[in-house]
Motif scaffolding. Structure first.
Motif, short mmCIF file in Angstrom:
data_model
loop_
_atom_site.label_atom_id
_atom_site.label_comp_id
_atom_site.label_asym_id
_atom_site.label_seq_id
_atom_site.Cartn_x
_atom_site.Cartn_y
_atom_site.Cartn_z
N ALA A 81 0.85 -1.19 0.00
CA ALA A 81 0.00 0.00 0.00
C ALA A 81 0.88 1.23 0.00
CB ALA A 81 -0.93 0.00 1.22
N GLN A 82 0.33 2.34 -0.50
CA GLN A 82 1.07 3.60 -0.51
C GLN A 82 0.11 4.76 -0.24
OE1 GLN A 82 2.84 3.88 -4.42
NE2 GLN A 82 1.09 5.00 -5.27
N TRP A 83 0.66 5.84 0.28
CA TRP A 83 -0.10 7.05 0.60
C TRP A 83 0.59 8.27 0.02
CZ3 TRP A 83 1.27 3.24 3.85
CH2 TRP A 83 0.31 2.66 4.69
N PRO A 84 -0.15 9.29 -0.38
CA PRO A 84 0.48 10.60 -0.54
C PRO A 84 1.08 11.02 0.80
CG PRO A 84 -1.71 10.59 -1.52
CD PRO A 84 -1.58 9.31 -0.74
N THR A 85 2.23 11.66 0.75
CA THR A 85 2.96 11.95 2.00
C THR A 85 2.20 12.87 2.94
OG1 THR A 85 4.15 13.76 0.90
CG2 THR A 85 5.18 11.59 0.89
N SER A 86 1.27 13.66 2.43
CA SER A 86 0.49 14.54 3.30
C SER A 86 -0.51 13.76 4.15
CB SER A 86 -0.27 15.56 2.46
OG SER A 86 -1.18 14.91 1.59
N GLU A 87 -0.73 12.48 3.84
CA GLU A 87 -1.76 11.71 4.52
C GLU A 87 -1.20 10.69 5.51
OE1 GLU A 87 -4.23 10.02 1.53
OE2 GLU A 87 -4.71 11.97 0.64
N ALA A 88 0.12 10.58 5.62
CA ALA A 88 0.64 9.52 6.46
C ALA A 88 1.90 9.96 7.21
CB ALA A 88 0.89 8.26 5.64
N SER A 89 3.09 9.80 6.61
CA SER A 89 4.36 9.80 7.35
C SER A 89 4.25 8.77 8.47
CB SER A 89 4.70 11.18 7.88
OG SER A 89 4.99 12.07 6.85
N PRO A 90 4.12 7.49 8.12
CA PRO A 90 3.81 6.45 9.10
C PRO A 90 5.01 6.16 10.00
CG PRO A 90 4.22 5.45 6.98
CD PRO A 90 4.28 6.94 6.77
N VAL A 117 -5.16 -1.09 7.72
CA VAL A 117 -4.96 -1.79 6.44
C VAL A 117 -5.31 -3.25 6.65
CG1 VAL A 117 -3.35 -2.31 4.57
CG2 VAL A 117 -3.09 -0.19 5.88
N PRO A 118 -6.51 -3.71 6.24
CA PRO A 118 -6.89 -5.11 6.42
C PRO A 118 -6.06 -6.01 5.51
CG PRO A 118 -8.52 -3.96 5.10
CD PRO A 118 -7.54 -2.92 5.56
N LEU A 119 -5.69 -7.17 6.03
CA LEU A 119 -4.80 -8.07 5.31
C LEU A 119 -5.47 -9.39 5.00
CD1 LEU A 119 -1.50 -7.67 7.38
CD2 LEU A 119 -2.20 -6.40 5.34
N SER A 120 -5.05 -9.97 3.88
CA SER A 120 -5.40 -11.33 3.52
C SER A 120 -4.29 -11.86 2.65
CB SER A 120 -6.74 -11.38 2.77
OG SER A 120 -7.02 -12.71 2.36
N GLY A 121 -3.54 -12.84 3.14
CA GLY A 121 -2.39 -13.31 2.39
C GLY A 121 -1.38 -12.19 2.22
N GLU A 122 -0.90 -12.02 1.01
CA GLU A 122 0.06 -10.97 0.72
C GLU A 122 -0.61 -9.71 0.17
OE1 GLU A 122 3.27 -12.29 -1.67
OE2 GLU A 122 3.76 -13.99 -0.39
N GLU A 123 -1.93 -9.67 0.22
CA GLU A 123 -2.65 -8.54 -0.33
C GLU A 123 -3.54 -7.91 0.73
OE1 GLU A 123 -2.01 -7.47 -3.28
OE2 GLU A 123 -0.80 -9.17 -3.92
N ARG A 124 -4.04 -6.73 0.42
CA ARG A 124 -5.07 -6.13 1.24
C ARG A 124 -6.38 -6.87 0.99
NH1 ARG A 124 -3.93 -1.08 -1.45
NH2 ARG A 124 -6.15 -1.10 -1.94
N SER A 125 -7.16 -7.04 2.05
CA SER A 125 -8.46 -7.67 1.88
C SER A 125 -9.57 -6.63 1.76
CB SER A 125 -8.77 -8.60 3.06
OG SER A 125 -8.80 -7.88 4.27
N GLY A 126 -9.23 -5.37 1.84
CA GLY A 126 -10.19 -4.29 1.71
C GLY A 126 -9.44 -2.97 1.65
N GLU A 127 -10.18 -1.91 1.45
CA GLU A 127 -9.54 -0.60 1.34
C GLU A 127 -9.06 -0.11 2.71
OE1 GLU A 127 -8.63 0.86 -1.21
OE2 GLU A 127 -9.71 -0.27 -2.74
N PRO A 128 -7.88 0.47 2.78
CA PRO A 128 -7.43 1.10 4.02
C PRO A 128 -8.36 2.24 4.41
CG PRO A 128 -5.61 0.75 2.51
CD PRO A 128 -6.86 0.50 1.74
N ARG A 129 -8.50 2.44 5.72
CA ARG A 129 -9.36 3.49 6.24
C ARG A 129 -8.64 4.29 7.31
NH1 ARG A 129 -13.63 4.18 2.76
NH2 ARG A 129 -14.28 2.13 2.02
N ALA A 130 -9.03 5.54 7.44
CA ALA A 130 -8.39 6.43 8.40
C ALA A 130 -9.32 6.73 9.56
CB ALA A 130 -7.99 7.74 7.72
N PHE A 131 -8.72 6.86 10.76
CA PHE A 131 -9.46 7.16 11.97
C PHE A 131 -8.74 8.28 12.74
CE2 PHE A 131 -10.10 2.74 10.90
CZ PHE A 131 -11.46 2.54 11.06
#
Length: 377
Positions: A286-295, A318-332
Motif C-alpha cells: 500500500a502507498q499514501w500521498p505523503t500529506s496523509e501519512a508519514s507512518p 490496512v486489512p490483510l489477507s495473504g500478501e494482499e489487502r483484503s479491503g480498502e485502508p481506512r483512516a481514523f
C-alpha cells in the motif's frame, strides 16, 4: 490541546491507499522546514470517543498518561506496564499500565539528540531493555539490565550493534523482537541515498541479529546483519498472525509505504518511488500521498496493520489477507490528537497509541504528549 473530532472515511482516489512498488520516498516528517498542519484549538478535556468508518471502528477508551516529552519508543513489560523513551531527553520512563503513573528509570548515557536523532526505539527481552540511539559518531543499539521491581533503575548500557550511519534526518530507529527470537531494526540512509543500495552499509536497511548483535542464522547475506535493503527510512516493524514481517517507510515527496518484507529483497530506493513495477524491486502493498501519512509506527491487531501517521495526523487501518489487502485502508482519529508517533498492540482488540506533538514539529497544548487506550474492530 484537544482536537475537534474530525473523522471521515476517505473515499476519493487521492486519499485511498493503492497498491505500490519499490521503496517510497516522500514525507514531511523529514523536511525540517515543513510547516505543521493547523488544527482548531479547543479547551475541552480529552474524553473517550468512537470513530467509525465502513470498514471498522476505533474507540478511544481514555488517556493512560500525559505530559510526556518527545515520546518515541514504546515497549511492554511483563505484567502490562510500559516503557517509553524520550527522544530529546534521552530518558526512559516506566508507565503503570493501570493508573498511568510515571516512574523515571534514568537517562541513557551516550545519547546525542539532534534533528530526528536521539533515544529512539525500545524493546524488552529476558531482563534486558534494548534501545536504538543516536551517539556522537553513529546510530547504535545497546541493552541495559532491568529487574522490573519497584525502585529498580536501568543498568549501564552494553553495545549490541554499532556503526549504523547517523544524520540530521533519516535515522530509522524502530527495533523489535520477531517471533523467531531475533532482534530486528529499521534504519535510514541519513539523506545519503546511495547507502540504501549498498549492502556493505547498515544504512537504509532492515537488520536481523541475535540478541547479542551477531548476524542471525539464516540471514540472506553470509556474515551480515542485513536482512533487506533499498529502504529510505524505515519507521515501523510488525508481524502478522502468520509471522510475516511488515514495515512502514517514509517517502520523499510522493509516496509513503507499507511493505511486506522478505529476506534479501530490494525495496528500490532511490531508484524506485512508490508503485514502480520495475524488475528486481519489491512493490509495496500500500502507498499514501505523503500529506496523509508519514507512518511512524505500526502494529498488528484484529487482522489488520494499524499505522500511526505524523504528518497525516491519523490512524490508518490496512486489512490483510495473504500478501494482499483484503479491503480498502481506512483512516481514523484524523486531526483529533495531532501527530501520532507510535502504536503498540496490547492484546486482543486493544492498542496503545502515542502522540508526537512535543518533538519540535508539532503544536503542543496542555497534556501533550499522551498515551491513549484504544479498542479496535
Amino acid at each position: 490541546m484537544n482536537r475537534p473530532a474530525v473523522v471521515k472515511a476517505l473515499a476519493s482516489a487521492a486519499t485511498v491507499l493503492v497498491l505500490a512498488a519499490g521503496c517510497s520516498p516522500g514525507g514531511a516528517e523529514e523536511r525540517p522546514g515543513a510547516a505543521p498542519p493547523t488544527r482548531a484549538p479547543s479547551s475541552a478535556p480529552v474524553s473517550p470517543g468512537t470513530a467509525t468508518s465502513p470498514a471498522g471502528r476505533v474507540t478511544v477508551a481514555g488517556t493512560l498518561s500525559e505530559g510526556l516529552e518527545s515520546p518515541w519508543g514504546l515497549a511492554a513489560l511483563p505484567g502490562g506496564d510500559l516503557l517509553v523513551s524520550s527522544r530529546d531527553g534521552g530518558t526512559v520512563t516506566r508507565i503503570d499500565g493501570r493508573t498511568g503513573g510515571k516512574t523515571p528509570l534514568g537517562e541513557v548515557p551516550g545519547v546525542v539528540p539532534g534533528g530526528e536523532g536521539g533515544l529512539l526505539g525500545l524493546a524488552v527481552r529476558d531482563g534486558w531493555v534494548y534501545a536504538y540511539l543516536t551517539a556522537a559518531s553513529d546510530n547504535r543499539i545497546v541493552r541495559m539490565r532491568y529487574g522490573g521491581a519497584s525502585g529498580d533503575r536501568l543498568g549501564p548500557p552494553e553495545p549490541v550493534l554499532t556503526g549504523v550511519p547517523k544524520g540530521f534526518t533519516h535515522n530509522g530507529g524502530r527495533i523489535a523482537f520477531g517471533p523467531d527470537g531475533m532482534l530486528y531494526a529499521g534504519t535510514g540512509e541519513t539523506g545519503r541515498t546511495g547507502l540504501a543500495q549498498d549492502r556493505g552499509s547498515l544504512g537504509g536497511k532492515i537488520l536481523r541479529m541475535t540478541p547479542e548483535g551477531a548476524p542471525a542464522p539464516g540471514n540472506p547475506f553470509p556474515g551480515s546483519v542485513v536482512y533487506s535493503y533499498g529502504h529510505r527510512n524505515v519507521q515501523g516493524l510488525a508481524w502478522d498472525a502468520d509471522g510475516r514481517l511488515w514495515a512502514a517507510e517514509f517517502g520523499q515527496n510522493a509516496w509513503d509505504e507499507l511493505n511486506l518484507i522478505g529476506a534479501g529483497r530490494n525495496y528500490g530506493w532511490p531508484e524506485a518511488e512508490g508503485r514502480a513495477g520495475r524488475k528486481g524491486f519489491v512493490d509495496p502493498v500500500a502507498q499514501w500521498p505523503t500529506s496523509e501519512a508519514s507512518p511512524s509506527g505500526i502494529a498488528y491487531a484484529r487482522g489488520a496493520i494499524w499505522l500511526a501517521g505524523l504528518r497525516g495526523e491519523r490512524l490508518w487501518r490496512v486489512p490483510l489477507s495473504g500478501e494482499e489487502r483484503s479491503g480498502e485502508p481506512r483512516a481514523f482519529l484524523e486531526g483529533e490528537y495531532g501527530r501520532l508517533r507510535t502504536v503498540l498492540a496490547a492484546g486482543g482488540d486493544r492498542l496503545w497509541l502515542v502522540t508526537g506533538e512535543t518533538d519540535t514539529r508539532g503544536t503542543p497544548g496542555p497534556g501533550d504528549d499522551r498515551i491513549l487506550r484504544l479498542r479496535v474492530e
